[in-house]
Design a protein around this motif. Structure first.
Motif, PDB file in Angstrom:
ATOM      1  N   LEU A 177     -22.015  55.073  12.619  1.00 51.40           N
ATOM      2  CA  LEU A 177     -22.135  53.611  12.574  1.00 51.40           C
ATOM      3  C   LEU A 177     -23.229  53.146  13.525  1.00 51.40           C
ATOM      4  O   LEU A 177     -24.015  52.253  13.208  1.00 51.40           O
ATOM      5  N   GLN A 178     -23.269  53.799  14.685  1.00 51.45           N
ATOM      6  CA  GLN A 178     -24.264  53.430  15.692  1.00 51.45           C
ATOM      7  C   GLN A 178     -25.669  53.647  15.124  1.00 51.45           C
ATOM      8  O   GLN A 178     -26.539  52.800  15.262  1.00 51.45           O
ATOM      9  N   ALA A 179     -25.847  54.788  14.444  1.00 48.79           N
ATOM     10  CA  ALA A 179     -27.157  55.109  13.869  1.00 48.79           C
ATOM     11  C   ALA A 179     -27.532  54.052  12.841  1.00 48.79           C
ATOM     12  O   ALA A 179     -28.684  53.620  12.743  1.00 48.79           O
ATOM     13  N   GLN A 180     -26.510  53.595  12.072  1.00 48.27           N
ATOM     14  CA  GLN A 180     -26.755  52.603  11.022  1.00 48.27           C
ATOM     15  C   GLN A 180     -27.154  51.247  11.617  1.00 48.27           C
ATOM     16  O   GLN A 180     -28.012  50.559  11.097  1.00 48.27           O
ATOM     17  N   ALA A 181     -26.519  50.886  12.734  1.00 43.98           N
ATOM     18  CA  ALA A 181     -26.749  49.553  13.313  1.00 43.98           C
ATOM     19  C   ALA A 181     -28.120  49.447  13.985  1.00 43.98           C
ATOM     20  O   ALA A 181     -28.667  48.360  14.138  1.00 43.98           O
ATOM     21  N   GLY A 182     -28.693  50.595  14.382  1.00 42.70           N
ATOM     22  CA  GLY A 182     -30.014  50.572  15.010  1.00 42.70           C
ATOM     23  C   GLY A 182     -29.932  50.170  16.463  1.00 42.70           C
ATOM     24  O   GLY A 182     -28.851  49.979  17.014  1.00 42.70           O
ATOM     25  N   ALA A 183     -31.085  50.045  17.125  1.00 46.89           N
ATOM     26  CA  ALA A 183     -31.097  49.721  18.556  1.00 46.89           C
ATOM     27  C   ALA A 183     -30.713  48.264  18.752  1.00 46.89           C
ATOM     28  O   ALA A 183     -31.424  47.367  18.318  1.00 46.89           O
ATOM     29  N   PRO A 184     -29.589  48.001  19.420  1.00 50.92           N
ATOM     30  CA  PRO A 184     -29.131  46.625  19.549  1.00 50.92           C
ATOM     31  C   PRO A 184     -29.792  45.867  20.695  1.00 50.92           C
ATOM     32  O   PRO A 184     -30.201  46.465  21.676  1.00 50.92           O
ATOM     33  N   LYS A 185     -29.905  44.562  20.554  1.00 50.89           N
ATOM     34  CA  LYS A 185     -30.316  43.749  21.701  1.00 50.89           C
ATOM     35  C   LYS A 185     -29.084  42.947  22.143  1.00 50.89           C
ATOM     36  O   LYS A 185     -28.127  42.818  21.387  1.00 50.89           O
ATOM     37  N   MET A 186     -29.094  42.429  23.331  1.00 50.47           N
ATOM     38  CA  MET A 186     -27.906  41.764  23.834  1.00 50.47           C
ATOM     39  C   MET A 186     -27.793  40.337  23.304  1.00 50.47           C
ATOM     40  O   MET A 186     -28.496  39.441  23.747  1.00 50.47           O
ATOM     41  N   LEU A 187     -26.920  40.150  22.360  1.00 51.24           N
ATOM     42  CA  LEU A 187     -26.791  38.841  21.722  1.00 51.24           C
ATOM     43  C   LEU A 187     -25.872  37.903  22.502  1.00 51.24           C
ATOM     44  O   LEU A 187     -26.022  36.692  22.446  1.00 51.24           O
ATOM     45  N   GLY A 188     -24.889  38.493  23.189  1.00 48.36           N
ATOM     46  CA  GLY A 188     -23.931  37.663  23.909  1.00 48.36           C
ATOM     47  C   GLY A 188     -22.805  38.520  24.443  1.00 48.36           C
ATOM     48  O   GLY A 188     -22.829  39.738  24.308  1.00 48.36           O
ATOM     49  N   ARG A 189     -21.822  37.857  25.066  1.00 48.66           N
ATOM     50  CA  ARG A 189     -20.704  38.585  25.678  1.00 48.66           C
ATOM     51  C   ARG A 189     -19.383  38.233  24.977  1.00 48.66           C
ATOM     52  O   ARG A 189     -19.159  37.068  24.636  1.00 48.66           O
ATOM     53  N   VAL A 190     -18.554  39.268  24.808  1.00 47.34           N
ATOM     54  CA  VAL A 190     -17.255  39.071  24.167  1.00 47.34           C
ATOM     55  C   VAL A 190     -16.168  39.762  24.994  1.00 47.34           C
ATOM     56  O   VAL A 190     -16.351  40.896  25.428  1.00 47.34           O
ATOM     57  N   VAL A 191     -15.074  39.049  25.221  1.00 42.63           N
ATOM     58  CA  VAL A 191     -13.892  39.655  25.839  1.00 42.63           C
ATOM     59  C   VAL A 191     -12.896  39.961  24.722  1.00 42.63           C
ATOM     60  O   VAL A 191     -12.646  39.110  23.869  1.00 42.63           O
ATOM     61  N   VAL A 192     -12.372  41.175  24.712  1.00 43.18           N
ATOM     62  CA  VAL A 192     -11.451  41.589  23.658  1.00 43.18           C
ATOM     63  C   VAL A 192     -10.199  42.206  24.284  1.00 43.18           C
ATOM     64  O   VAL A 192     -10.288  42.860  25.326  1.00 43.18           O
ATOM     65  N   GLY A 193      -9.045  41.984  23.660  1.00 42.78           N
ATOM     66  CA  GLY A 193      -7.835  42.656  24.151  1.00 42.78           C
ATOM     67  C   GLY A 193      -6.701  42.514  23.145  1.00 42.78           C
ATOM     68  O   GLY A 193      -6.718  41.621  22.295  1.00 42.78           O
ATOM     69  N   THR A 194      -5.737  43.428  23.229  1.00 49.52           N
ATOM     70  CA  THR A 194      -4.507  43.296  22.439  1.00 49.52           C
ATOM     71  C   THR A 194      -3.528  42.491  23.283  1.00 49.52           C
ATOM     72  O   THR A 194      -3.316  42.801  24.459  1.00 49.52           O
ATOM     73  N   VAL A 195      -2.952  41.465  22.668  1.00 45.57           N
ATOM     74  CA  VAL A 195      -2.165  40.492  23.441  1.00 45.57           C
ATOM     75  C   VAL A 195      -0.859  41.066  23.980  1.00 45.57           C
ATOM     76  O   VAL A 195      -0.390  42.131  23.539  1.00 45.57           O
TER      77      VAL A 195
END
Ligand code: B12
Length: 211
Positions: free
Chosen positions: A77-95
């Motif tokens: 998947l990483q190879a498919q997405a290509g070199a990413p640039k920093m678009l923004g920040r996300v906090v994620v968690g299971t509640v």
């Protein structure tokens, strides 16, 4: 071949499932297609559990298989997405109260692969921990994951805690997970519901003005 993968996972044939995954990826199958097959298999496992034919050990083994398969899929998947640039920040968690993390980990990974800086708070995360992470990390987006029905209340409590802390206007909140739908979004007071990881990426991109 994806039906063979679905059957292997659903029938608890761990070695077969891993071998089929390797073969699919080596023959150039879409990595997202492999994850789709996993989701279908998990639905079968869930059904067998509900019918009383599977018990906790099978759920655990299924979770373990999916973890191993996601690890195999990630580099593709990483190879498919290509070199990413920093678009923004996300906090994620299971509640709070919920320890399911396979779906959340896929969401975290997909956000990361698509150019977001992600802080993953883990599982069983109390509302206050989300509040602290928002203060500290200053994300534009917060993603709440939950697979249990009891997670709906925890999601609502988390949104309310963010509101009470005066931080609600500064973040967009998206929820997701097995039983979650747009009714739950409304109940919890979130801004969106994402049916899968890519939906989460699309909303996040839209909210930071990248789409
Ligand atoms: C594996 C599993 C487990 C594993 C979890 C392992 C792990 N590390 O996560 C273990 C064995 C630990 C487990 C435990 C339990 N489980 Co369980 N489990 C499952 C199972 C079989 C699969 C869930 C899964 O990982 N699916 C795979 C992922 C990839 O699913 P997905 O939905 O496609 O994920 C996508 C979206 O949901 C979305 N998404 C997810 N999060 C987010 C977040 C955001 C922000 C966005 C945008 C999108 C998003 O993106 C994901 C990727 O594309 C489900 C059955 C099912 N069919 O779902 C039951 C299920 C969720 N479990 C259930 C239950 C009851 C339990 C237990 C209470 C059992 C018990 N008696 O102890 C405990 C709960 C413990 C707790 N406090 O949380 C029930 C819940 C019923 C309910 N209505 O509440 C289910 C539905 C089984 C059933 N049919 O009864 N479980």
């Amino acid at each position: 071949m994806s039906q063979a993968l679905i059957d292997a996972i659903a029938d608890m044939r761990e070695q077969d499932a891993l071998k089929i995954t390797d073969e699919m990826l080596a023959s150039g199958a879409d990595p997202l297609g492999v994850l789709d097959a996993c989701r279908e298999a998990m639905a079968v496992v869930g059904r067998r559990y509900e019918e009383g034919n599977y018990f906790l050990p099978e759920l655990l083994l299924a979770g373990e298989m999916l973890g191993q398969i996601s690890d195999k899929v990630k580099p593709h998947l990483q190879a498919q997405a290509g070199a990413p640039k920093m678009l923004g920040r996300v906090v994620v968690g299971t509640v709070k109260g919920d320890i399911h993390d396979i779906g959340k980990n896929i969401v975290t990974f997909m956000l990361d692969a698509n150019g977001f800086e992600v802080r993953d708070l883990g599982v069983d995360v109390p509302p206050q921990k989300f509040v602290e992470a928002i203060r500290d990390f200053e994300p534009q987006v917060v993603g709440l994951s939950g697979f249990l029905t009891l997670a709906f209340d925890a999601m609502k409590d988390t949104v309310e805690a963010i509101k009470a802390a005066g931080l609600r206007d500064g973040v967009k909140i998206i929820i997701g997970g097995g039983q979650v739908n747009d009714k739950v979004q409304e109940y919890a007071g979130a801004d969106a519901y994402g049916k899968d990881a890519m939906a989460g990426v699309s909303f996040a991109k839209r909210w930071v003005g990248a789409q």
